[in-house]
Design a protein around this motif. Structure first.
Motif, PDB file in Angstrom:
ATOM      1  N   ILE A  26       0.885  -1.126   0.035  1.00 15.67           N
ATOM      2  CA  ILE A  26       0.087  -0.077   0.107  1.00 15.67           C
ATOM      3  C   ILE A  26       0.919   1.115   0.023  1.00 15.67           C
ATOM      4  O   ILE A  26       1.605   1.545   0.973  1.00 15.67           O
ATOM      5  CB  ILE A  26      -0.956  -0.009   1.256  1.00 15.67           C
ATOM      6  CG1 ILE A  26      -1.666  -1.221   1.248  1.00 15.67           C
ATOM      7  CG2 ILE A  26      -1.934   1.320   1.167  1.00 15.67           C
ATOM      8  CD1 ILE A  26      -2.654  -1.499   0.341  1.00 15.67           C
ATOM      9  N   SER A  27       0.878   2.131  -0.978  1.00 19.51           N
ATOM     10  CA  SER A  27       1.979   3.034  -1.365  1.00 19.51           C
ATOM     11  C   SER A  27       1.525   4.165  -2.337  1.00 19.51           C
ATOM     12  O   SER A  27       0.794   3.746  -3.183  1.00 19.51           O
ATOM     13  CB  SER A  27       3.279   2.448  -1.698  1.00 19.51           C
ATOM     14  OG  SER A  27       4.088   3.313  -2.220  1.00 19.51           O
ATOM     15  N   LYS A  28       1.910   5.234  -2.135  1.00 20.21           N
ATOM     16  CA  LYS A  28       1.399   6.460  -3.195  1.00 20.21           C
ATOM     17  C   LYS A  28       2.293   6.296  -4.254  1.00 20.21           C
ATOM     18  O   LYS A  28       2.248   6.853  -5.239  1.00 20.21           O
ATOM     19  CB  LYS A  28       2.047   7.857  -2.382  1.00 20.21           C
ATOM     20  CG  LYS A  28       1.024   7.899  -1.172  1.00 20.21           C
ATOM     21  CD  LYS A  28       1.321   9.367  -0.737  1.00 20.21           C
ATOM     22  CE  LYS A  28       0.423   9.901   0.374  1.00 20.21           C
ATOM     23  NZ  LYS A  28      -1.199   9.605   0.001  1.00 20.21           N
ATOM     24  N   GLN A  29       3.445   5.140  -4.417  1.00 18.29           N
ATOM     25  CA  GLN A  29       4.193   5.015  -5.253  1.00 18.29           C
ATOM     26  C   GLN A  29       3.404   4.495  -6.456  1.00 18.29           C
ATOM     27  O   GLN A  29       3.944   4.707  -7.935  1.00 18.29           O
ATOM     28  CB  GLN A  29       5.353   4.006  -5.001  1.00 18.29           C
ATOM     29  CG  GLN A  29       6.597   4.599  -4.239  1.00 18.29           C
ATOM     30  CD  GLN A  29       7.446   3.670  -4.180  1.00 18.29           C
ATOM     31  OE1 GLN A  29       7.342   2.660  -2.991  1.00 18.29           O
ATOM     32  NE2 GLN A  29       8.750   3.514  -4.978  1.00 18.29           N
ATOM     33  N   TRP A  30       2.250   3.840  -6.343  1.00 18.45           N
ATOM     34  CA  TRP A  30       1.392   3.283  -7.111  1.00 18.45           C
ATOM     35  C   TRP A  30       1.031   4.460  -8.440  1.00 18.45           C
ATOM     36  O   TRP A  30       0.734   4.177  -9.640  1.00 18.45           O
ATOM     37  CB  TRP A  30       0.278   2.754  -6.969  1.00 18.45           C
ATOM     38  CG  TRP A  30       0.592   1.275  -6.410  1.00 18.45           C
ATOM     39  CD1 TRP A  30       0.666   0.988  -4.873  1.00 18.45           C
ATOM     40  CD2 TRP A  30       1.086   0.068  -6.643  1.00 18.45           C
ATOM     41  NE1 TRP A  30       0.782  -0.416  -4.709  1.00 18.45           N
ATOM     42  CE2 TRP A  30       1.065  -0.812  -5.668  1.00 18.45           C
ATOM     43  CE3 TRP A  30       1.328  -0.416  -8.048  1.00 18.45           C
ATOM     44  CZ2 TRP A  30       1.681  -1.996  -6.114  1.00 18.45           C
ATOM     45  CZ3 TRP A  30       1.872  -1.487  -8.383  1.00 18.45           C
ATOM     46  CH2 TRP A  30       1.941  -2.698  -7.474  1.00 18.45           C
ATOM     47  N   GLY A  80      -5.122   5.478  -6.346  1.00 21.28           N
ATOM     48  CA  GLY A  80      -5.144   5.540  -4.936  1.00 21.28           C
ATOM     49  C   GLY A  80      -3.820   4.824  -4.469  1.00 21.28           C
ATOM     50  O   GLY A  80      -2.999   4.256  -5.382  1.00 21.28           O
ATOM     51  N   ASP A  81      -3.664   4.540  -3.216  1.00 22.07           N
ATOM     52  CA  ASP A  81      -2.545   3.854  -2.740  1.00 22.07           C
ATOM     53  C   ASP A  81      -2.535   2.399  -2.923  1.00 22.07           C
ATOM     54  O   ASP A  81      -1.549   1.580  -2.824  1.00 22.07           O
ATOM     55  CB  ASP A  81      -2.340   4.250  -0.987  1.00 22.07           C
ATOM     56  CG  ASP A  81      -1.934   5.860  -0.911  1.00 22.07           C
ATOM     57  OD1 ASP A  81      -1.701   6.427  -1.760  1.00 22.07           O
ATOM     58  OD2 ASP A  81      -2.270   5.935   0.345  1.00 22.07           O
ATOM     59  N   ASP A  82      -3.676   1.971  -3.109  1.00 20.44           N
ATOM     60  CA  ASP A  82      -3.950   0.517  -3.141  1.00 20.44           C
ATOM     61  C   ASP A  82      -4.867   0.275  -4.622  1.00 20.44           C
ATOM     62  O   ASP A  82      -5.815   0.570  -5.001  1.00 20.44           O
ATOM     63  CB  ASP A  82      -4.959   0.043  -2.210  1.00 20.44           C
ATOM     64  CG  ASP A  82      -4.857  -1.591  -2.501  1.00 20.44           C
ATOM     65  OD1 ASP A  82      -4.288  -2.081  -3.146  1.00 20.44           O
ATOM     66  OD2 ASP A  82      -5.326  -2.037  -1.274  1.00 20.44           O
ATOM     67  N   PRO A  83      -4.018  -0.300  -5.464  1.00 19.42           N
ATOM     68  CA  PRO A  83      -4.646  -0.412  -6.995  1.00 19.42           C
ATOM     69  C   PRO A  83      -5.917  -1.296  -7.228  1.00 19.42           C
ATOM     70  O   PRO A  83      -6.466  -1.220  -8.216  1.00 19.42           O
ATOM     71  CB  PRO A  83      -3.370  -1.147  -7.902  1.00 19.42           C
ATOM     72  CG  PRO A  83      -2.268  -0.660  -7.046  1.00 19.42           C
ATOM     73  CD  PRO A  83      -2.260  -0.801  -5.550  1.00 19.42           C
TER      74      PRO A  83
END
Length: 285
Positions: free
Chosen positions: A148-152, A159-162
């Protein structure tokens, strides 16, 4: 109103007598005449229509035959139409090819629909591996710090979770993204880079999922039929669907930069314009 009346009279009266007259003149049934006159998608499409609108139950059911029953179905059609295999040796080969395409298209839709209906499940290890594979394919030099990351957002998720972005197309959206990134890695990197353009940028993954929906809708509406009937001599498969998706990704990126939208806020407008463009190309048999 006029068109409806014409379709009624043509289907119930004129078509029968026209077919009867042509058979007397040529000594061949409508199916044989189609094989003599047309090739490719036009041939398969006309055969499908002829079978569908036939009053003969054996011919009507031929469009619903499963692949394992195609050979027997061809024999039944030849018996019904009194076609001598010695006088018309090519009929059996041509009819089998058409029925495999017709039944294959119907099966392809069922296969795609089955995958689309499967939601992304973060508790499913295979789904999670596929998602991480997408990251590694697109960002090979950048390590994902957490699931769970803003890198996505770097590859175009919202969002943080694709997993929340896959709701519409289920696991099919992810499978398509991975397929393109794995089979056309260089192109995927180039398009991802272009999607980060300061003025004309768009969300790569979100657009990719939108294009999965477009490919699915074109398959469902049967707009994709002519293309597959023309370019797949046998049974269309999921591989052909994925290849068509890749074509959409490449063409949409080119279309987007050619159109130069004022803002990403106009995405739906240009998406629809692109959809109509592709549909027009596909319907040209």
């Amino acid at each position: 109103m006029f068109i409806s009346l014409w379709e009624f009279f043509y289907g119930h009266f004129f078509r029968f007598w026209m077919k009867w007259l042509l058979r007397q003149m040529t000594g061949k049934c409508e199916l044989q005449r189609i094989f003599d006159t047309y090739v490719g998608a036009q041939r398969t499409h006309r055969i499908e229509n002829s079978l569908t609108y036939s009053k003969n139950k054996v011919l009507q059911k031929a469009t619903l035959v499963v692949q394992s029953e195609v050979d027997r179905c061809v024999v039944d059609i030849m018996k019904e139409k009194n076609i001598n295999p010695e006088k018309d040796a090519s009929f059996k080969i041509c009819m089998k090819a058409c029925l495999l395409q017709i039944s294959g298209y119907k099966q392809l839709y069922l296969d795609v629909e089955s995958v689309r209906k499967k939601p992304y499940d973060s508790d499913n290890l295979q789904h999670e591996k596929l998602l991480l594979k997408l990251w590694n394919l697109l960002m090979p030099t950048k390590k994902l710090k957490a699931r769970i990351s803003k890198q996505w957002a770097d590859i175009g998720f919202q969002g943080d979770d694709p997993k929340t972005d896959f709701r519409g197309m289920g696991i099919l959206g992810l499978i398509n993204l991975v397929y393109f990134s794995e089979n056309y890695t260089s192109e995927a990197h180039q398009i991802l880079l272009r999607s980060n353009h300061p003025k004309l940028g768009y969300s790569y993954a979100i657009v990719g999922i939108n294009l999965t929906e477009m490919a699915y809708s074109l398959l469902k509406s049967e707009a994709l039929k002519f293309h597959l009937y023309n370019f797949v001599p046998g049974i269309p498969t999921m591989e052909h669907f994925h290849q068509f998706y890749c074509y959409l990704v490449y063409e949409f990126d080119k279309f987007w930069f050619e159109e130069k939208p004022e803002s990403i806020m106009y995405f739906n407008v240009y998406r629809e314009k692109f959809h109509e463009k592709i549909k027009g190309l596909l319907l040209d048999c």
